[in-house]
Design a protein around this motif. Sequence first.
Motif, PDB file in Angstrom:
ATOM      1  N   ASN A  78       0.814  -1.217   0.000  1.00 58.90           N
ATOM      2  CA  ASN A  78       0.000   0.000   0.000  1.00 58.90           C
ATOM      3  C   ASN A  78       0.845   1.264   0.000  1.00 58.90           C
ATOM      4  OD1 ASN A  78      -2.883  -0.998   0.297  1.00 58.90           O
ATOM      5  ND2 ASN A  78      -1.888  -2.073   1.984  1.00 58.90           N
ATOM      6  N   PHE A  79       2.137   1.145   0.364  1.00 55.00           N
ATOM      7  CA  PHE A  79       2.982   2.327   0.477  1.00 55.00           C
ATOM      8  C   PHE A  79       4.267   2.162  -0.327  1.00 55.00           C
ATOM      9  CE2 PHE A  79       0.514   1.850   4.391  1.00 55.00           C
ATOM     10  CZ  PHE A  79      -0.183   3.037   4.388  1.00 55.00           C
ATOM     11  N   ILE A  80       4.188   1.505  -1.464  1.00 52.90           N
ATOM     12  CA  ILE A  80       5.361   1.249  -2.286  1.00 52.90           C
ATOM     13  C   ILE A  80       5.793   2.534  -2.991  1.00 52.90           C
ATOM     14  CG2 ILE A  80       3.953   0.536  -4.265  1.00 52.90           C
ATOM     15  CD1 ILE A  80       6.157  -1.479  -4.921  1.00 52.90           C
ATOM     16  N   SER A  81       7.092   2.794  -3.007  1.00 54.19           N
ATOM     17  CA  SER A  81       7.627   3.996  -3.641  1.00 54.19           C
ATOM     18  C   SER A  81       7.907   3.745  -5.120  1.00 54.19           C
ATOM     19  CB  SER A  81       8.932   4.420  -2.946  1.00 54.19           C
ATOM     20  OG  SER A  81       9.932   3.428  -3.127  1.00 54.19           O
ATOM     21  N   ASP A  82       8.122   4.826  -5.858  1.00 58.88           N
ATOM     22  CA  ASP A  82       8.436   4.703  -7.279  1.00 58.88           C
ATOM     23  C   ASP A  82       9.726   3.907  -7.490  1.00 58.88           C
ATOM     24  OD1 ASP A  82       6.223   6.230  -7.641  1.00 58.88           O
ATOM     25  OD2 ASP A  82       7.271   8.062  -8.203  1.00 58.88           O
ATOM     26  N   TYR A  83      10.728   4.186  -6.655  1.00 57.01           N
ATOM     27  CA  TYR A  83      12.012   3.503  -6.799  1.00 57.01           C
ATOM     28  C   TYR A  83      11.885   2.016  -6.478  1.00 57.01           C
ATOM     29  CZ  TYR A  83      16.960   2.364  -6.169  1.00 57.01           C
ATOM     30  OH  TYR A  83      18.190   1.791  -6.269  1.00 57.01           O
ATOM     31  N   LYS A  84      11.137   1.709  -5.412  1.00 57.67           N
ATOM     32  CA  LYS A  84      10.921   0.312  -5.027  1.00 57.67           C
ATOM     33  C   LYS A  84      10.200  -0.440  -6.142  1.00 57.67           C
ATOM     34  CE  LYS A  84      10.890  -3.077  -1.949  1.00 57.67           C
ATOM     35  NZ  LYS A  84      12.102  -3.663  -1.362  1.00 57.67           N
ATOM     36  N   SER A 100      -3.982   5.195  -7.888  1.00 59.29           N
ATOM     37  CA  SER A 100      -5.366   5.649  -8.099  1.00 59.29           C
ATOM     38  C   SER A 100      -6.313   4.939  -7.151  1.00 59.29           C
ATOM     39  CB  SER A 100      -5.781   5.387  -9.552  1.00 59.29           C
ATOM     40  OG  SER A 100      -4.962   6.104 -10.445  1.00 59.29           O
ATOM     41  N   PHE A 101      -6.075   3.664  -6.922  1.00 58.01           N
ATOM     42  CA  PHE A 101      -6.892   2.879  -5.993  1.00 58.01           C
ATOM     43  C   PHE A 101      -6.732   3.402  -4.571  1.00 58.01           C
ATOM     44  CE2 PHE A 101      -7.213  -0.738  -3.038  1.00 58.01           C
ATOM     45  CZ  PHE A 101      -8.508  -1.171  -3.309  1.00 58.01           C
ATOM     46  N   ARG A 102      -5.478   3.747  -4.181  1.00 57.99           N
ATOM     47  CA  ARG A 102      -5.219   4.224  -2.828  1.00 57.99           C
ATOM     48  C   ARG A 102      -5.815   5.608  -2.591  1.00 57.99           C
ATOM     49  NH1 ARG A 102      -4.597   4.002   0.811  1.00 57.99           N
ATOM     50  NH2 ARG A 102      -2.605   4.549   1.715  1.00 57.99           N
ATOM     51  N   GLU A 103      -5.933   6.399  -3.656  1.00 55.83           N
ATOM     52  CA  GLU A 103      -6.496   7.742  -3.508  1.00 55.83           C
ATOM     53  C   GLU A 103      -7.968   7.708  -3.125  1.00 55.83           C
ATOM     54  OE1 GLU A 103      -5.685   9.706  -7.162  1.00 55.83           O
ATOM     55  OE2 GLU A 103      -3.555  10.056  -6.713  1.00 55.83           O
ATOM     56  N   THR A 104      -8.626   6.578  -3.321  1.00 51.08           N
ATOM     57  CA  THR A 104     -10.032   6.427  -2.921  1.00 51.08           C
ATOM     58  C   THR A 104     -10.165   6.112  -1.438  1.00 51.08           C
ATOM     59  OG1 THR A 104     -10.086   4.048  -3.455  1.00 51.08           O
ATOM     60  CG2 THR A 104     -10.606   5.599  -5.237  1.00 51.08           C
ATOM     61  N   GLY A 105      -9.031   5.966  -0.741  1.00 48.09           N
ATOM     62  CA  GLY A 105      -9.060   5.662   0.695  1.00 48.09           C
ATOM     63  C   GLY A 105      -9.088   4.178   0.988  1.00 48.09           C
ATOM     64  N   LYS A 106      -8.909   3.333  -0.027  1.00 48.28           N
ATOM     65  CA  LYS A 106      -8.950   1.891   0.164  1.00 48.28           C
ATOM     66  C   LYS A 106      -7.534   1.322   0.247  1.00 48.28           C
ATOM     67  CE  LYS A 106     -13.286   1.464  -2.425  1.00 48.28           C
ATOM     68  NZ  LYS A 106     -13.941   0.852  -3.605  1.00 48.28           N
ATOM     69  N   TYR A 107      -7.438   0.067   0.745  1.00 51.80           N
ATOM     70  CA  TYR A 107      -6.166  -0.611   0.887  1.00 51.80           C
ATOM     71  C   TYR A 107      -6.240  -1.996   0.251  1.00 51.80           C
ATOM     72  CZ  TYR A 107      -5.068   2.900   4.459  1.00 51.80           C
ATOM     73  OH  TYR A 107      -4.846   4.069   5.122  1.00 51.80           O
TER      74      TYR A 107
END
Length: 287
Positions: A78-84, A100-107
């Motif tokens: 849920n918190f993966i970075s661009d570099y990762k 985009s999925f995370r921006e909806t508040g979901k995990y």
Amino acid sequence: MKKYTSGYSFWKKQQQRGVLALLLCCVILQIAYFLVDVPSSSAFSQERVIALQEQIDSLKVQESEKEKQYALSSFNPNFISDYKAYILGISAEELSRLQSFRETGKYVNSAKEFQAVTQVSDSLLATIEPLMKFPDWVTKKKENYHSYEKKTEKIIKKDLNTASIEDLLPIRGIGEKLADRIIKYRVKVQGFSSKKQLSEIYGLSEDVITEVWKYFELLSMPEIIKLNINEVSKKELSKVPYLSHKEVDEVLIFRSERRTINSLDELKSIGFTPEKIEQLGWYLKVN
């Protein structure tokens, strides 16, 4: 030639010696240029380039090792970075779907959900799935799902009209401020007469309200002394919850016009909604 050297005999001896010395130096330098083997500066430059290239190769190896270690470290999808994502082989398009999925508040709470959202290939998922690490509550929820259901079935509900702040604090989503706000609102409305009243409290989301009713119930109704709407004074009517000052005046004017109000439903004629009339029914009566 004679024309150009005819004046040589008129030069002073010191001048003649200087000219001869200058000519001699020129001849010596010419001979030295052709005979002496001067080390080429390109050889030094080549050696320097080789040394620098070796240093660069060494740094590349170190960086590659760091990337491998970073790629093999566990991560929360849920918190993966661009570099990762780049190191793991996740494309920018696949990462964009996750963001985009995370921006909806979901995990995403499983590897399958991660694949469904990002649309990564099965081969890539098989590679990165062992590295995925989800929060403990997700893991425990999966491991103890059935035991959790059994526990909820055995819950003995308490009376919300007698609950204390300490009783409310264990509810997920309720802290000291919200617990205190619930108790104060209960006092304001003279006790909860309906479950709907809990949604009137500022800061209580639908999810938290659902959690409250898992552990509480209205086991006892509040003892509210109802006021006769045909006899109540303006001061007393102003203390009734759910009535604004303007609405108090409207009720009194309506009563003076009708002289007697035979049913609270008659207040619909001055714009009171059925919900408002239901709320006033907890505090007012017609006789």
